[in-house]
Write a protein that holds these residues in place. Sequence first.
Motif, PDB file in Angstrom:
ATOM      1  N   LYS A  60      41.983  38.021  38.837  1.00 56.00           N
ATOM      2  CA  LYS A  60      41.349  37.867  37.533  1.00 56.00           C
ATOM      3  C   LYS A  60      39.980  37.189  37.557  1.00 56.00           C
ATOM      4  O   LYS A  60      39.104  37.554  36.775  1.00 56.00           O
ATOM      5  CB  LYS A  60      42.261  37.054  36.604  1.00 56.00           C
ATOM      6  CG  LYS A  60      43.606  37.699  36.317  1.00 56.00           C
ATOM      7  CD  LYS A  60      43.481  38.913  35.416  1.00 56.00           C
ATOM      8  CE  LYS A  60      44.848  39.439  35.010  1.00 56.00           C
ATOM      9  NZ  LYS A  60      44.719  40.654  34.145  1.00 56.00           N
ATOM     10  N   THR A  61      39.793  36.181  38.399  1.00 53.33           N
ATOM     11  CA  THR A  61      38.576  35.389  38.263  1.00 53.33           C
ATOM     12  C   THR A  61      37.338  36.175  38.671  1.00 53.33           C
ATOM     13  O   THR A  61      37.391  37.042  39.552  1.00 53.33           O
ATOM     14  CB  THR A  61      38.653  34.106  39.108  1.00 53.33           C
ATOM     15  OG1 THR A  61      37.479  33.312  38.872  1.00 53.33           O
ATOM     16  CG2 THR A  61      38.722  34.415  40.591  1.00 53.33           C
ATOM     17  N   ILE A  62      36.223  35.872  37.989  1.00 55.01           N
ATOM     18  CA  ILE A  62      34.953  36.507  38.322  1.00 55.01           C
ATOM     19  C   ILE A  62      34.270  35.809  39.489  1.00 55.01           C
ATOM     20  O   ILE A  62      33.286  36.326  40.024  1.00 55.01           O
ATOM     21  CB  ILE A  62      34.006  36.514  37.109  1.00 55.01           C
ATOM     22  CG1 ILE A  62      33.669  35.066  36.688  1.00 55.01           C
ATOM     23  CG2 ILE A  62      34.613  37.302  35.950  1.00 55.01           C
ATOM     24  CD1 ILE A  62      32.587  34.992  35.620  1.00 55.01           C
ATOM     25  N   TRP A  63      34.795  34.637  39.890  1.00 51.34           N
ATOM     26  CA  TRP A  63      34.145  33.870  40.948  1.00 51.34           C
ATOM     27  C   TRP A  63      34.630  34.312  42.324  1.00 51.34           C
ATOM     28  O   TRP A  63      35.790  34.652  42.508  1.00 51.34           O
ATOM     29  CB  TRP A  63      34.414  32.370  40.762  1.00 51.34           C
ATOM     30  CG  TRP A  63      34.050  31.870  39.397  1.00 51.34           C
ATOM     31  CD1 TRP A  63      34.889  31.280  38.504  1.00 51.34           C
ATOM     32  CD2 TRP A  63      32.779  31.943  38.767  1.00 51.34           C
ATOM     33  NE1 TRP A  63      34.231  30.969  37.345  1.00 51.34           N
ATOM     34  CE2 TRP A  63      32.914  31.365  37.480  1.00 51.34           C
ATOM     35  CE3 TRP A  63      31.526  32.427  39.141  1.00 51.34           C
ATOM     36  CZ2 TRP A  63      31.855  31.261  36.588  1.00 51.34           C
ATOM     37  CZ3 TRP A  63      30.468  32.327  38.247  1.00 51.34           C
ATOM     38  CH2 TRP A  63      30.634  31.748  36.986  1.00 51.34           C
ATOM     39  N   SER A  64      33.699  34.306  43.261  1.00 52.65           N
ATOM     40  CA  SER A  64      34.015  34.728  44.621  1.00 52.65           C
ATOM     41  C   SER A  64      35.085  33.838  45.240  1.00 52.65           C
ATOM     42  O   SER A  64      35.053  32.611  45.094  1.00 52.65           O
ATOM     43  CB  SER A  64      32.743  34.682  45.479  1.00 52.65           C
ATOM     44  OG  SER A  64      33.029  34.970  46.825  1.00 52.65           O
ATOM     45  N   ASN A  65      36.039  34.459  45.914  1.00 50.39           N
ATOM     46  CA  ASN A  65      37.089  33.690  46.589  1.00 50.39           C
ATOM     47  C   ASN A  65      37.705  34.568  47.674  1.00 50.39           C
ATOM     48  O   ASN A  65      37.499  35.770  47.707  1.00 50.39           O
ATOM     49  CB  ASN A  65      38.164  33.210  45.600  1.00 50.39           C
ATOM     50  CG  ASN A  65      38.954  34.357  45.006  1.00 50.39           C
ATOM     51  OD1 ASN A  65      39.957  34.807  45.574  1.00 50.39           O
ATOM     52  ND2 ASN A  65      38.503  34.865  43.838  1.00 50.39           N
ATOM     53  N   SER A  66      38.443  33.927  48.562  1.00 47.81           N
ATOM     54  CA  SER A  66      39.143  34.648  49.623  1.00 47.81           C
ATOM     55  C   SER A  66      40.510  34.007  49.809  1.00 47.81           C
ATOM     56  O   SER A  66      40.719  32.840  49.441  1.00 47.81           O
ATOM     57  CB  SER A  66      38.361  34.572  50.928  1.00 47.81           C
ATOM     58  OG  SER A  66      38.359  33.238  51.431  1.00 47.81           O
ATOM     59  N   PRO A  67      41.461  34.746  50.381  1.00 48.33           N
ATOM     60  CA  PRO A  67      42.771  34.138  50.641  1.00 48.33           C
ATOM     61  C   PRO A  67      42.655  32.866  51.485  1.00 48.33           C
ATOM     62  O   PRO A  67      43.328  31.867  51.217  1.00 48.33           O
ATOM     63  CB  PRO A  67      43.520  35.246  51.390  1.00 48.33           C
ATOM     64  CG  PRO A  67      42.901  36.513  50.898  1.00 48.33           C
ATOM     65  CD  PRO A  67      41.450  36.191  50.710  1.00 48.33           C
ATOM     66  N   HIS A  68      41.803  32.887  52.513  1.00 43.76           N
ATOM     67  CA  HIS A  68      41.644  31.703  53.366  1.00 43.76           C
ATOM     68  C   HIS A  68      41.137  30.513  52.555  1.00 43.76           C
ATOM     69  O   HIS A  68      41.659  29.399  52.665  1.00 43.76           O
ATOM     70  CB  HIS A  68      40.674  32.022  54.498  1.00 43.76           C
ATOM     71  CG  HIS A  68      40.359  30.828  55.358  1.00 43.76           C
ATOM     72  ND1 HIS A  68      41.242  30.337  56.295  1.00 43.76           N
ATOM     73  CD2 HIS A  68      39.263  30.013  55.396  1.00 43.76           C
ATOM     74  CE1 HIS A  68      40.707  29.285  56.891  1.00 43.76           C
ATOM     75  NE2 HIS A  68      39.508  29.070  56.353  1.00 43.76           N
ATOM     76  N   GLN A  69      40.127  30.747  51.725  1.00 44.02           N
ATOM     77  CA  GLN A  69      39.556  29.672  50.910  1.00 44.02           C
ATOM     78  C   GLN A  69      40.611  29.063  49.987  1.00 44.02           C
ATOM     79  O   GLN A  69      40.729  27.837  49.874  1.00 44.02           O
ATOM     80  CB  GLN A  69      38.406  30.246  50.079  1.00 44.02           C
ATOM     81  CG  GLN A  69      37.878  29.316  48.995  1.00 44.02           C
ATOM     82  CD  GLN A  69      36.965  30.070  48.030  1.00 44.02           C
ATOM     83  OE1 GLN A  69      36.465  31.149  48.328  1.00 44.02           O
ATOM     84  NE2 GLN A  69      36.767  29.497  46.855  1.00 44.02           N
ATOM     85  N   LEU A  70      41.389  29.903  49.343  1.00 49.69           N
ATOM     86  CA  LEU A  70      42.384  29.406  48.393  1.00 49.69           C
ATOM     87  C   LEU A  70      43.501  28.642  49.099  1.00 49.69           C
ATOM     88  O   LEU A  70      43.955  27.594  48.618  1.00 49.69           O
ATOM     89  CB  LEU A  70      42.967  30.569  47.590  1.00 49.69           C
ATOM     90  CG  LEU A  70      41.981  31.315  46.675  1.00 49.69           C
ATOM     91  CD1 LEU A  70      42.701  32.450  45.960  1.00 49.69           C
ATOM     92  CD2 LEU A  70      41.337  30.367  45.672  1.00 49.69           C
TER      93      LEU A  70
END
Length: 396
Positions: A60-70
Motif C-alpha cells: 500500500k505505501t507510496i514510500w520506497s521500501n524492501s523486505p530487507h529494510q522492513l
Amino acid sequence: MRFPKWGLWLSATLVLMAGSSVGTWYWLTQVEPGVRIPASMRNNKEFAQFVQTYQLIRSKTIWSNSPHQLLVGAINGMVGTLHDQFSNYLSPSSTKNFNALLNPTFTGIGIEVEPEAHDLRIMQVFSHSPAALAGLKPGELIVDVNHTSVASMNPIQALSRIRGPVNTYVTLTVEDHNQLQTHRIEREKIALPTVFSQMMPHHIAYMNITEFGNNTGQEATQQWHQLLRQGARGLLLDLRNNPGGEVSQALQVANLFVPKGPVVTLKFKNPEQDQTLNSDGPGTSVPIVVLVNGQTASAAEILSAAIQERQGGLLVGTRTYGKGIVQQVLSLPGHAALKLTVARYYTPNGQYIEHVGLAPNVYDPEPIDVVPSNNPNQDPQLQKAITVLLQHMAHR
C-alpha cells in the motif's frame, strides 16, 4: 613518563568496550539451519498483526521500501524494547567488523572509547597513533563521524565507521569543554599489546593490563614469570580504565593470581545452564594490590573481585564501573548477528555488581587532570597504592 596505555579499539563491554568495548564476554554460536516459526507464534494474534502490517506496507505505501529494510527495522525495534545498551542487531558488515575487533591487530586511528547517551567518549589515545598525532585527547566526546551524528547510530555502527582500510581517512568532530573541533585522520594498521610490566623499588612488580584481548593471558603469564625471576615480593596490578574483554583471557590471568577454585558464576534464564568458572591455579601467595577506578569494567571486575575475595588482595582507588551481565553473539542467516545479554554474573562471594560495582578496600579518588601512569611522582593514586602494598607486604 606516562606508562603506555594500549587496548583493543573496542571494548567487549563496550564497552563496547563501554564497551566496550568494546566489551564483556562473547561466544560465537551458529543458529540451527532450517529454523521454523513455532506453532505458538503462528497462532499468536500479535504475530498475525506483525505479518499483516508487513504485507500492508509492502502493498500500500507510496514510500520506497524492501523486505530487507522492513525486517531489519523490525529486528532493531524488538531489540530496542529491551532498553539494553549492550544488545544490538549487527548487520553482516558490522558483524565482520565486530569479530575483527577481538584481534589485537587492527586498522584504525588508535583510540579506545566508551559509549555515552548520544556520543562516544574517548578513554585512551594510543601513543604515536594517528589519533595522538592529530591531537585527540582522553575525555573528549566524538559527536560526529564522517559528517554523520553519532546520535543517529548505535555504538557499533559508529565504531565501524571510524575503522576502515589502511591509508584511508575518517573525519571526526569532537567536543571538549563545549568547543567543537574537526579532525581528518588517516587510518593505519595498529598492533596492540595489552600487558605492560616493570619492577619497582622494594621488590614491587607493577603490571598494567589495559584490557583482555586474544593474547592477554599469554602476555601476562610470560611477564609474571619474568617478574618472579627478578625477585618480585608484591604485585601492583593496575586495572584502571580497563573496560574488560574476553573472560577466557581473564581466567588465564586468574590462574596466575587466584587459588584453584571459583572465579565467577554465570546465571542464565534457564537455571540448568548456570555454571561456575574456576581458576586452575596455582595462584600466588605474593601480596597483591589492584588499582581500580570507575572505568574498571566487566572482565576486569571479575578478576578484581576474585583477587579480593579469594586471594586476600586489596582494591585501591574508586568504585568500579558495575557491569555484571554477559553478552552472547548469536549468528543469523546472511552473516548477520544478534548481540544479546544472556546471563548475570556473580563474584565468588555471591555479589551481583550490575550498576553497583566493586567497593575498594582503600578509597582514593583520582586527582583532577592526572593521567594514570606508572610513575608515582606523576600519579598520586599510584603512590597511595604503593604505600598500601608495602603495608600489606609487611603483614604477610
